[in-house]
Design an enzyme around this catalytic site. Structure first.
Site, PDB file in Angstrom:
ATOM      1  N   ARG A  53       1.000  -1.234   0.124  1.00 26.01           N
ATOM      2  CA  ARG A  53       0.056   0.139  -0.004  1.00 26.01           C
ATOM      3  C   ARG A  53       0.859   1.301   0.080  1.00 26.01           C
ATOM      4  O   ARG A  53       2.083   1.166   0.653  1.00 26.01           O
ATOM      5  CB  ARG A  53      -0.756   0.047   1.170  1.00 26.01           C
ATOM      6  CG  ARG A  53      -1.815   1.207   1.153  1.00 26.01           C
ATOM      7  CD  ARG A  53      -2.775   1.360   2.394  1.00 26.01           C
ATOM      8  NE  ARG A  53      -3.840   2.643   2.388  1.00 26.01           N
ATOM      9  CZ  ARG A  53      -4.077   3.252   3.195  1.00 26.01           C
ATOM     10  NH1 ARG A  53      -4.047   2.932   4.361  1.00 26.01           N
ATOM     11  NH2 ARG A  53      -4.999   4.286   3.086  1.00 26.01           N
ATOM     12  N   HIS A  54       0.558   2.216  -0.804  1.00 23.43           N
ATOM     13  CA  HIS A  54       1.079   3.537  -0.808  1.00 23.43           C
ATOM     14  C   HIS A  54       1.279   4.206   0.660  1.00 23.43           C
ATOM     15  O   HIS A  54       0.402   3.850   1.694  1.00 23.43           O
ATOM     16  CB  HIS A  54       0.317   4.558  -1.721  1.00 23.43           C
ATOM     17  CG  HIS A  54      -0.965   5.127  -1.070  1.00 23.43           C
ATOM     18  ND1 HIS A  54      -1.242   5.705  -0.255  1.00 23.43           N
ATOM     19  CD2 HIS A  54      -2.301   4.217  -1.446  1.00 23.43           C
ATOM     20  CE1 HIS A  54      -2.588   5.808   0.021  1.00 23.43           C
ATOM     21  NE2 HIS A  54      -3.231   4.905  -0.566  1.00 23.43           N
ATOM     22  N   ARG A  97       0.014   8.715  -5.657  1.00 19.96           N
ATOM     23  CA  ARG A  97       0.561   8.265  -4.451  1.00 19.96           C
ATOM     24  C   ARG A  97       1.083   6.867  -4.529  1.00 19.96           C
ATOM     25  O   ARG A  97       1.908   6.414  -3.797  1.00 19.96           O
ATOM     26  CB  ARG A  97      -0.686   8.218  -3.474  1.00 19.96           C
ATOM     27  CG  ARG A  97      -1.877   7.654  -3.574  1.00 19.96           C
ATOM     28  CD  ARG A  97      -2.932   7.873  -2.825  1.00 19.96           C
ATOM     29  NE  ARG A  97      -4.264   7.215  -3.159  1.00 19.96           N
ATOM     30  CZ  ARG A  97      -5.010   7.642  -3.939  1.00 19.96           C
ATOM     31  NH1 ARG A  97      -4.947   8.632  -4.703  1.00 19.96           N
ATOM     32  NH2 ARG A  97      -6.348   7.049  -3.952  1.00 19.96           N
ATOM     33  N   GLU A 103      -7.422   2.548  -6.996  1.00 19.67           N
ATOM     34  CA  GLU A 103      -8.247   2.395  -5.793  1.00 19.67           C
ATOM     35  C   GLU A 103      -9.776   2.197  -6.364  1.00 19.67           C
ATOM     36  O   GLU A 103     -10.103   2.533  -7.323  1.00 19.67           O
ATOM     37  CB  GLU A 103      -8.196   3.559  -4.902  1.00 19.67           C
ATOM     38  CG  GLU A 103      -9.164   3.392  -3.700  1.00 19.67           C
ATOM     39  CD  GLU A 103      -8.951   2.142  -2.629  1.00 19.67           C
ATOM     40  OE1 GLU A 103      -9.244   1.200  -3.255  1.00 19.67           O
ATOM     41  OE2 GLU A 103      -8.290   2.168  -1.704  1.00 19.67           O
ATOM     42  N   HIS A 123      -3.385   0.202  -3.590  1.00 15.99           N
ATOM     43  CA  HIS A 123      -4.229   1.132  -2.607  1.00 15.99           C
ATOM     44  C   HIS A 123      -4.835   0.179  -1.531  1.00 15.99           C
ATOM     45  O   HIS A 123      -5.273  -1.002  -2.054  1.00 15.99           O
ATOM     46  CB  HIS A 123      -5.248   1.946  -3.388  1.00 15.99           C
ATOM     47  CG  HIS A 123      -4.826   2.636  -4.353  1.00 15.99           C
ATOM     48  ND1 HIS A 123      -4.260   4.174  -4.099  1.00 15.99           N
ATOM     49  CD2 HIS A 123      -4.447   2.584  -5.740  1.00 15.99           C
ATOM     50  CE1 HIS A 123      -3.677   4.529  -5.270  1.00 15.99           C
ATOM     51  NE2 HIS A 123      -3.680   3.568  -6.486  1.00 15.99           N
TER      52      HIS A 123
END
Length: 210
Positions: free
Chosen positions: A10-11, A60, A84, A152
């Site tokens: 995940r970012h 991101r 996402e 995401h």
């Protein structure tokens, strides 16, 4: 050809994470904390000697992958299929604002229901989209290699459940991915096997899905 290991990453934190806003597919960058988080994560993931690196094309996630590129030289392939969930009218709103205006729909979403988030995408649609993308990229990695996927929170959890062959009803049995944390899947005899979940560097906040 196929990767033996997939890392779902995940970012790092964004200003919207810090403010408890639902990002969805809005293109929100990492904040200073998020950049520090992904640098710490990348230092660990580089030690896994990854063979390939892919990311959502949202800033991101792309910048999260960029932190690993700086250490390994692997150029991330950007894929919009790894974005996402599209959360329609919820995107950009505080979670308290969503609760006030869509109490039943948002409660269903928070409890793992397969609702259209903000009138946008269903959780099941997102899970198939992202899992298919992970499988497609994994198929292009040399046997025995490791694929790192920067994406995401909700997208990664949906992909994870789908790849493990779990029903989306298991959604709430897994904590949300923390910022800059990851899960590790290994290819077993009968499919993917979960090796690690929510692993990551110390100091990363839990963040919120979306």
């Amino acid at each position: 050809m196929s990767a033996a290991t997939v890392v779902l990453w995940r970012h790092g934190r964004t200003p919207f994470n810090a403010e408890n806003r639902f990002q969805g597919q809005l293109d929100v960058p990492l904040d200073e904390v998020g950049r520090a988080q992904v640098a710490a994560s990348a230092a660990h993931l580089a030690g896994l000697a990854p063979s390939a690196l892919v990311a959502s094309d949202l800033t991101r996630a792309a910048d999260t992958a960029g932190a690993l590129e700086a250490l390994t030289g692997l150029r991330p392939q950007l894929d919009p299929a790894l974005r996402e969930v599209h959360a329609g009218a919820w995107q950009g709103l505080l979670h308290s604002e969503i609760t006030a205006s869509w109490p039943e729909e948002y409660a269903a979403w928070r409890h793992g229901g397969d609702v259209r988030a903000g009138g946008g995408e269903r959780r099941s649609e997102m899970a198939v989209r992202t899992a298919d993308a992970v499988e497609r990229h994994a198929a292009g990695v040399a046997d025995g290699g490791t694929l790192v996927v920067a994406s995401h929170g909700a997208a990664l959890k949906g992909a994870l459940l789908h790849l493990l062959g779990l029903d989306l009803g298991a959604w709430t049995a897994f904590a949300g991915f923390r910022n800059a944390h990851w899960a590790v899947l290994a290819r077993g005899r009968h499919g993917w096997v979960l090796g690690e979940y929510n692993a990551g560097p110390p100091g990363a906040g839990e963040g919120v899905e979306g």
